[in-house]
Design a protein around this motif. Structure first.
Motif, PDB file in Angstrom:
ATOM      1  N   LEU A 191       0.855  -1.181   0.000  1.00 20.17           N
ATOM      2  CA  LEU A 191       0.000   0.000   0.000  1.00 20.17           C
ATOM      3  C   LEU A 191       0.893   1.234   0.000  1.00 20.17           C
ATOM      4  CD1 LEU A 191      -2.784   1.429   0.385  1.00 20.17           C
ATOM      5  CD2 LEU A 191      -2.373   1.224   2.860  1.00 20.17           C
ATOM      6  N   ALA A 192       0.605   2.166  -0.901  1.00 22.41           N
ATOM      7  CA  ALA A 192       1.317   3.445  -0.946  1.00 22.41           C
ATOM      8  C   ALA A 192       0.411   4.529  -0.381  1.00 22.41           C
ATOM      9  CB  ALA A 192       1.701   3.786  -2.387  1.00 22.41           C
ATOM     10  N   GLN A 193       0.974   5.339   0.526  1.00 20.13           N
ATOM     11  CA  GLN A 193       0.241   6.450   1.115  1.00 20.13           C
ATOM     12  C   GLN A 193       1.059   7.726   0.966  1.00 20.13           C
ATOM     13  OE1 GLN A 193      -0.146   4.404   4.983  1.00 20.13           O
ATOM     14  NE2 GLN A 193      -2.335   4.832   4.789  1.00 20.13           N
ATOM     15  N   ASP A 194       0.348   8.836   0.763  1.00 27.07           N
ATOM     16  CA  ASP A 194       1.040  10.115   0.656  1.00 27.07           C
ATOM     17  C   ASP A 194       1.378  10.648   2.049  1.00 27.07           C
ATOM     18  OD1 ASP A 194      -1.283  11.314   1.681  1.00 27.07           O
ATOM     19  OD2 ASP A 194      -1.901  12.141  -0.265  1.00 27.07           O
ATOM     20  N   GLU A 195       1.962  11.844   2.085  1.00 25.93           N
ATOM     21  CA  GLU A 195       2.394  12.416   3.365  1.00 25.93           C
ATOM     22  C   GLU A 195       1.235  12.692   4.324  1.00 25.93           C
ATOM     23  OE1 GLU A 195       1.945  15.532   0.216  1.00 25.93           O
ATOM     24  OE2 GLU A 195       3.218  13.762   0.359  1.00 25.93           O
ATOM     25  N   ASN A 196       0.003  12.726   3.811  1.00 25.86           N
ATOM     26  CA  ASN A 196      -1.182  12.911   4.652  1.00 25.86           C
ATOM     27  C   ASN A 196      -1.877  11.597   4.990  1.00 25.86           C
ATOM     28  OD1 ASN A 196      -0.965  15.792   4.672  1.00 25.86           O
ATOM     29  ND2 ASN A 196      -1.724  15.777   2.565  1.00 25.86           N
ATOM     30  N   GLN A 197      -1.206  10.496   4.721  1.00 28.57           N
ATOM     31  CA  GLN A 197      -1.728   9.149   4.992  1.00 28.57           C
ATOM     32  C   GLN A 197      -2.925   8.765   4.125  1.00 28.57           C
ATOM     33  OE1 GLN A 197       0.073   7.024   7.094  1.00 28.57           O
ATOM     34  NE2 GLN A 197       1.439   8.755   6.864  1.00 28.57           N
ATOM     35  N   HIS A 198      -3.074   9.417   2.968  1.00 30.46           N
ATOM     36  CA  HIS A 198      -4.116   9.034   2.016  1.00 30.46           C
ATOM     37  C   HIS A 198      -3.576   7.910   1.140  1.00 30.46           C
ATOM     38  CE1 HIS A 198      -5.436  13.338   2.705  1.00 30.46           C
ATOM     39  NE2 HIS A 198      -6.437  12.592   3.154  1.00 30.46           N
ATOM     40  N   ALA A 199      -4.387   6.894   0.944  1.00 29.83           N
ATOM     41  CA  ALA A 199      -3.992   5.763   0.095  1.00 29.83           C
ATOM     42  C   ALA A 199      -3.959   6.224  -1.358  1.00 29.83           C
ATOM     43  CB  ALA A 199      -4.971   4.621   0.267  1.00 29.83           C
ATOM     44  N   VAL A 200      -2.809   6.046  -2.009  1.00 29.09           N
ATOM     45  CA  VAL A 200      -2.649   6.524  -3.387  1.00 29.09           C
ATOM     46  C   VAL A 200      -2.288   5.414  -4.375  1.00 29.09           C
ATOM     47  CG1 VAL A 200      -2.101   8.898  -2.745  1.00 29.09           C
ATOM     48  CG2 VAL A 200      -0.247   7.227  -2.933  1.00 29.09           C
ATOM     49  N   GLY A 201      -1.991   4.221  -3.878  1.00 29.72           N
ATOM     50  CA  GLY A 201      -1.662   3.138  -4.795  1.00 29.72           C
ATOM     51  C   GLY A 201      -1.510   1.812  -4.081  1.00 29.72           C
ATOM     52  N   CYS A 202      -1.590   0.740  -4.862  1.00 30.34           N
ATOM     53  CA  CYS A 202      -1.441  -0.599  -4.299  1.00 30.34           C
ATOM     54  C   CYS A 202      -0.955  -1.560  -5.374  1.00 30.34           C
ATOM     55  CB  CYS A 202      -2.759  -1.098  -3.714  1.00 30.34           C
ATOM     56  SG  CYS A 202      -4.077  -1.327  -4.931  1.00 30.34           S
ATOM     57  N   VAL A 203      -0.462  -2.696  -4.911  1.00 30.86           N
ATOM     58  CA  VAL A 203      -0.040  -3.766  -5.806  1.00 30.86           C
ATOM     59  C   VAL A 203       0.143  -5.032  -4.975  1.00 30.86           C
ATOM     60  CG1 VAL A 203       2.448  -3.251  -5.609  1.00 30.86           C
ATOM     61  CG2 VAL A 203       1.574  -4.405  -7.664  1.00 30.86           C
ATOM     62  N   ALA A 204      -0.078  -6.170  -5.612  1.00 34.39           N
ATOM     63  CA  ALA A 204       0.084  -7.464  -4.947  1.00 34.39           C
ATOM     64  C   ALA A 204       1.003  -8.353  -5.766  1.00 34.39           C
ATOM     65  CB  ALA A 204      -1.276  -8.150  -4.789  1.00 34.39           C
ATOM     66  N   VAL A 205       1.600  -9.307  -5.077  1.00 40.42           N
ATOM     67  CA  VAL A 205       2.328 -10.388  -5.746  1.00 40.42           C
ATOM     68  C   VAL A 205       1.789 -11.687  -5.179  1.00 40.42           C
ATOM     69  CG1 VAL A 205       4.543 -11.593  -5.916  1.00 40.42           C
ATOM     70  CG2 VAL A 205       4.443  -9.135  -6.270  1.00 40.42           C
ATOM     71  N   ARG A 206       1.436 -12.578  -6.081  1.00 38.08           N
ATOM     72  CA  ARG A 206       1.045 -13.921  -5.660  1.00 38.08           C
ATOM     73  C   ARG A 206       2.030 -14.902  -6.273  1.00 38.08           C
ATOM     74  NH1 ARG A 206      -1.211 -17.695  -8.611  1.00 38.08           N
ATOM     75  NH2 ARG A 206      -1.658 -17.204 -10.756  1.00 38.08           N
ATOM     76  N   SER A 207       2.253 -15.983  -5.580  1.00 39.28           N
ATOM     77  CA  SER A 207       3.236 -16.967  -5.997  1.00 39.28           C
ATOM     78  C   SER A 207       2.714 -17.824  -7.148  1.00 39.28           C
ATOM     79  CB  SER A 207       3.580 -17.862  -4.805  1.00 39.28           C
ATOM     80  OG  SER A 207       4.507 -18.834  -5.190  1.00 39.28           O
ATOM     81  N   VAL A 208       3.509 -17.893  -8.213  1.00 45.27           N
ATOM     82  CA  VAL A 208       3.248 -18.826  -9.310  1.00 45.27           C
ATOM     83  C   VAL A 208       4.032 -20.110  -9.033  1.00 45.27           C
ATOM     84  CG1 VAL A 208       3.548 -19.226 -11.795  1.00 45.27           C
ATOM     85  CG2 VAL A 208       2.821 -16.977 -10.976  1.00 45.27           C
ATOM     86  N   SER A 209       5.254 -19.930  -8.527  1.00 50.41           N
ATOM     87  CA  SER A 209       6.117 -21.031  -8.111  1.00 50.41           C
ATOM     88  C   SER A 209       7.058 -20.484  -7.040  1.00 50.41           C
ATOM     89  CB  SER A 209       6.921 -21.564  -9.313  1.00 50.41           C
ATOM     90  OG  SER A 209       7.937 -20.643  -9.684  1.00 50.41           O
ATOM     91  N   ASP A 210       7.994 -21.300  -6.591  1.00 52.73           N
ATOM     92  CA  ASP A 210       8.943 -20.818  -5.580  1.00 52.73           C
ATOM     93  C   ASP A 210       9.792 -19.657  -6.080  1.00 52.73           C
ATOM     94  OD1 ASP A 210       8.067 -22.680  -3.770  1.00 52.73           O
ATOM     95  OD2 ASP A 210       9.716 -24.083  -4.116  1.00 52.73           O
ATOM     96  N   THR A 211       9.979 -19.562  -7.392  1.00 53.32           N
ATOM     97  CA  THR A 211      10.870 -18.530  -7.937  1.00 53.32           C
ATOM     98  C   THR A 211      10.178 -17.501  -8.815  1.00 53.32           C
ATOM     99  OG1 THR A 211      11.441 -19.940  -9.817  1.00 53.32           O
ATOM    100  CG2 THR A 211      12.868 -20.083  -7.858  1.00 53.32           C
ATOM    101  N   VAL A 212       8.888 -17.682  -9.083  1.00 54.71           N
ATOM    102  CA  VAL A 212       8.149 -16.756  -9.957  1.00 54.71           C
ATOM    103  C   VAL A 212       6.960 -16.179  -9.202  1.00 54.71           C
ATOM    104  CG1 VAL A 212       6.844 -16.494 -12.107  1.00 54.71           C
ATOM    105  CG2 VAL A 212       8.821 -18.022 -12.033  1.00 54.71           C
ATOM    106  N   GLY A 213       6.872 -14.855  -9.203  1.00 55.52           N
ATOM    107  CA  GLY A 213       5.734 -14.158  -8.626  1.00 55.52           C
ATOM    108  C   GLY A 213       4.931 -13.490  -9.725  1.00 55.52           C
ATOM    109  N   GLU A 214       3.642 -13.349  -9.508  1.00 61.10           N
ATOM    110  CA  GLU A 214       2.768 -12.691 -10.475  1.00 61.10           C
ATOM    111  C   GLU A 214       2.253 -11.385  -9.882  1.00 61.10           C
ATOM    112  OE1 GLU A 214      -1.046 -13.617 -13.349  1.00 61.10           O
ATOM    113  OE2 GLU A 214      -0.908 -14.692 -11.446  1.00 61.10           O
ATOM    114  N   ILE A 215       2.433 -10.308 -10.607  1.00 64.54           N
ATOM    115  CA  ILE A 215       1.948  -8.994 -10.184  1.00 64.54           C
ATOM    116  C   ILE A 215       0.449  -8.926 -10.440  1.00 64.54           C
ATOM    117  CG2 ILE A 215       2.059  -6.508 -10.612  1.00 64.54           C
ATOM    118  CD1 ILE A 215       4.989  -6.931 -11.478  1.00 64.54           C
ATOM    119  N   LYS A 216      -0.278  -8.509  -9.405  1.00 65.76           N
ATOM    120  CA  LYS A 216      -1.735  -8.394  -9.481  1.00 65.76           C
ATOM    121  C   LYS A 216      -2.155  -7.049  -8.895  1.00 65.76           C
ATOM    122  CE  LYS A 216      -3.773 -11.573 -10.693  1.00 65.76           C
ATOM    123  NZ  LYS A 216      -4.055 -11.994 -12.073  1.00 65.76           N
TER     124      LYS A 216
END
Length: 159
Positions: free
Chosen positions: A52-77
């Motif tokens: 979670l990304a928040q600005d200097e006023n603690q407003h949420a401005v962005g997000c991103v997730a990674v889920r595991s495809v395998s032990d060495t590969v992650g998928e951006i969601k």
């Protein structure tokens, strides 16, 4: 560039849910699909994470997730930065890559829609290469899949 703080959290935090809803609304309008079906926050693995990304006023401005495809590969969601927050997406992506590398991922994969030119340009600009469609995206002509090999900072600097 916006001054932000990026923290590890869960996708079910209220601020994260609001950002995911905004992303889903945007994707629905752009592509005809909200993308909700390809991300299940209940199916959370031990190497999955959500930023979670928040600005200097603690407003949420962005997000991103990674889920595991395998032990060495992650998928951006669920990559999203609120409109008007220039630079937040790149900061999130760099934080995600560093955390993924620290967790043992060697590469990251993702999918976006061909019609989403802004996303296509963003990932290409940030070192992602187009790859063969994988998983549920095989045979989908609207899908464009990307991947990036993660390189430890010392190797990236040529040391």
């Amino acid at each position: 560039m916006n001054r932000i703080t990026i923290t590890v959290t869960t996708p079910s935090e209220p601020a994260c849910l609001q950002l995911q809803d905004a992303l889903s609304d945007h994707l629905q309008a752009l592509t005809g699909s909200s993308g909700r079906a390809s991300f299940d926050p209940q199916a959370w693995g031990k190497n999955d994470f959500f930023l979670l990304a928040q600005d200097e006023n603690q407003h949420a401005v962005g997000c991103v997730a990674v889920r595991s495809v395998s032990d060495t590969v992650g998928e951006i969601k669920r990559m999203y930065a609120r409109p008007g927050t220039r630079g937040v997406g790149a900061q999130l992506l760099h934080a995600l890559e560093a955390k993924a590398l620290a967790q043992g991922y060697c590469s990251l994969w993702l999918e976006t829609r061909r019609i989403n030119q802004r996303a296509l340009d963003f990932y290409l600009r940030n070192g992602y290469c187009i790859r063969e469609n994988y998983g549920r995206y095989v045979g989908n002509p609207q899908a464009v899949c990307f991947e990036k090999t993660l390189v430890p900072p010392a190797e990236a600097d040529g040391k």
